[in-house]
Enzyme design. Structure first.
Site, PDB file in Angstrom:
ATOM      1  N   TYR A  52      20.614   3.740   2.498  1.00 47.34           N
ATOM      2  CA  TYR A  52      21.749   3.599   2.697  1.00 47.34           C
ATOM      3  C   TYR A  52      22.170   2.298   3.378  1.00 47.34           C
ATOM      4  O   TYR A  52      21.787   2.279   4.669  1.00 47.34           O
ATOM      5  CB  TYR A  52      22.489   5.101   3.382  1.00 47.34           C
ATOM      6  CG  TYR A  52      22.476   6.211   2.533  1.00 47.34           C
ATOM      7  CD1 TYR A  52      22.188   6.364   1.202  1.00 47.34           C
ATOM      8  CD2 TYR A  52      22.774   7.342   3.299  1.00 47.34           C
ATOM      9  CE1 TYR A  52      22.082   7.044   0.499  1.00 47.34           C
ATOM     10  CE2 TYR A  52      22.747   8.666   2.481  1.00 47.34           C
ATOM     11  CZ  TYR A  52      22.714   8.776   1.038  1.00 47.34           C
ATOM     12  OH  TYR A  52      22.313   9.702   0.443  1.00 47.34           O
ATOM     13  N   SER A 216      28.117  14.212  -3.410  1.00 50.89           N
ATOM     14  CA  SER A 216      29.609  13.762  -4.295  1.00 50.89           C
ATOM     15  C   SER A 216      30.318  14.979  -4.837  1.00 50.89           C
ATOM     16  O   SER A 216      30.535  15.061  -5.953  1.00 50.89           O
ATOM     17  CB  SER A 216      28.988  13.024  -5.578  1.00 50.89           C
ATOM     18  OG  SER A 216      28.593  11.647  -5.288  1.00 50.89           O
ATOM     19  N   PRO A 217      30.895  15.783  -3.855  1.00 51.82           N
ATOM     20  CA  PRO A 217      31.707  16.799  -4.206  1.00 51.82           C
ATOM     21  C   PRO A 217      33.177  16.483  -4.806  1.00 51.82           C
ATOM     22  O   PRO A 217      33.650  17.529  -5.315  1.00 51.82           O
ATOM     23  CB  PRO A 217      31.707  17.643  -2.868  1.00 51.82           C
ATOM     24  CG  PRO A 217      31.587  16.866  -1.780  1.00 51.82           C
ATOM     25  CD  PRO A 217      30.640  15.729  -2.342  1.00 51.82           C
ATOM     26  N   GLY A 221      31.363  12.827 -13.289  1.00 47.52           N
ATOM     27  CA  GLY A 221      30.137  11.966 -13.627  1.00 47.52           C
ATOM     28  C   GLY A 221      29.195  11.519 -12.647  1.00 47.52           C
ATOM     29  O   GLY A 221      29.042  12.180 -11.649  1.00 47.52           O
ATOM     30  N   VAL A 226      36.853   9.679  -8.384  1.00 46.68           N
ATOM     31  CA  VAL A 226      37.090  10.831  -7.831  1.00 46.68           C
ATOM     32  C   VAL A 226      38.020  11.435  -8.918  1.00 46.68           C
ATOM     33  O   VAL A 226      38.602  10.807  -9.790  1.00 46.68           O
ATOM     34  CB  VAL A 226      37.620  10.841  -6.517  1.00 46.68           C
ATOM     35  CG1 VAL A 226      36.820  10.286  -5.329  1.00 46.68           C
ATOM     36  CG2 VAL A 226      39.132  10.067  -6.577  1.00 46.68           C
ATOM     37  N   PHE A 227      37.694  12.691  -8.754  1.00 49.08           N
ATOM     38  CA  PHE A 227      38.758  13.412  -9.846  1.00 49.08           C
ATOM     39  C   PHE A 227      40.118  13.803  -9.485  1.00 49.08           C
ATOM     40  O   PHE A 227      41.158  13.977 -10.118  1.00 49.08           O
ATOM     41  CB  PHE A 227      38.182  14.858 -10.738  1.00 49.08           C
ATOM     42  CG  PHE A 227      37.593  15.659  -9.505  1.00 49.08           C
ATOM     43  CD1 PHE A 227      38.552  16.598  -8.762  1.00 49.08           C
ATOM     44  CD2 PHE A 227      36.140  15.865  -9.274  1.00 49.08           C
ATOM     45  CE1 PHE A 227      37.977  17.402  -7.980  1.00 49.08           C
ATOM     46  CE2 PHE A 227      35.933  16.913  -8.113  1.00 49.08           C
ATOM     47  CZ  PHE A 227      36.754  17.702  -7.509  1.00 49.08           C
TER      48      PHE A 227
END
Length: 306
Positions: A52, A216-217, A221, A226-227
């Site tokens: 990271y 990645s909650p 994809g 983000v959704f």
């Protein structure tokens, strides 16, 4: 914040972990305030990896949290190793041991609470991993171990050789990346959702008391964005927003509460460095969705029930 058992470690940890992958993107003063707020809310579990920020994230974290011996005993630090971006995956003994030593220097600490192998290495020699774990454990540099993105057979192969129990499996999981659940619902069906791509890893981890840490909650994809608030998911956002209004919380809170509602007692890794958004995440710790709400969100994401 609600606590859960972490694998078989005996540790009780917050059911939401602070992901530090983006801490190098903000100024030190903002990082200091963010971490101070997280600790004040009981979020004392911090997830890192040697890659990271090329190691900068671990350095920035140690500086921003003002690492001291007394503070160190109040927080839980997890790091990962094994990925060399653009080069290979490396699980050799020397690489693992050296990676941990470098992380410890950057984090200004003598030990990691948890070390995860970041991704499966096709050239992994489990005997070498076992040697590395033994060195790190006996020296006190790492207390507990786990894996990330491993399937059940890969876990069993590694566990055959390492003496230390593997307590954690960090896996991609969100409302829109719910293959772990979908394949379990479409057993003996001929549709696409019935394809078992991960060896029933969800059930395996539950059977073996391994804590699943969703990464990645909020992503759809593989890091496609983000959704939440995304025009590609109008039905899903409408369903989430309706429930958010009911409880008087944000859509972020509901999206995370959906994961926490699952009886596997997962510990999602939240990567935001925005204090306000993080506080919305913390609210999900105690929010319990009912069955109709959970299934409604699941179906609104395009998931089907056979």
């Amino acid at each position: 914040m609600k606590k859960i058992a972490l694998g078989k470690t005996g540790l009780l940890v917050p059911n939401i972990a602070v992901g530090c992958m983006r801490i190098h993107d903000i100024e030190k003063a903002l990082a200091e305030r963010f971490l101070e707020n997280a600790l004040a809310r009981g979020a004392n579990f911090f997830d890192h990896a040697d890659i990271y920020g090329g190691g900068v994230c671990e350095e920035r974290f140690a500086d921003a949290i003002h690492m001291t011996a007394s503070l160190r005993e109040k927080i839980i630090i997890q790091s990962k190793c094994g990925i060399r971006p653009g080069i290979d995956y490396n699980s050799t003994k020397d690489y693992i041991v050296t990676s941990v030593d470098n992380s410890l220097k950057r984090l200004k600490t003598d030990y990691l609470d948890i070390l995860l192998i970041h991704r499966p290495d096709p050239l992994m020699e489990p005997e070498e991993v076992a040697e590395a774990f033994e060195i790190l454990h006996n020296s006190g540099k790492v207390r507990y171990f786990g894996v990330s993105n491993f399937n059940p057979m890969q876990i069993q192969l590694l566990q055959k050789y390492v003496k230390q129990p593997l307590h954690i499996n960090q896996l991609q999981f969100s409302i829109t990346n719910a293959n772990m659940i979908s394949q379990g619902l479409h057993v003996n069906m001929s549709d696409e959702d019935a394809v078992n791509r991960d060896g029933s890893v969800l059930d395996f981890c539950r059977l073996n008391d391994m804590t699943i840490q969703p990464w990645s909650p909020f992503q759809h994809g593989f890091f496609n964005g983000v959704f939440l608030g995304n025009e590609k998911f109008p039905e899903l956002n409408a369903a989430i927003d309706k429930i958010a209004e009911k409880y008087g919380v944000s859509s972020t809170t509901i999206a995370l509460a959906w994961i926490l509602r699952h009886p596997a007692h997962m510990q999602p890794i939240v990567g935001t460095m925005n204090t306000s958004r993080f506080n919305d995440c913390v609210k999900a710790s105690e929010l319990y969705l009912d069955r109709s709400e959970w299934f409604g969100i699941y179906k609104a994401a395009g998931n089907t029930l056979p």
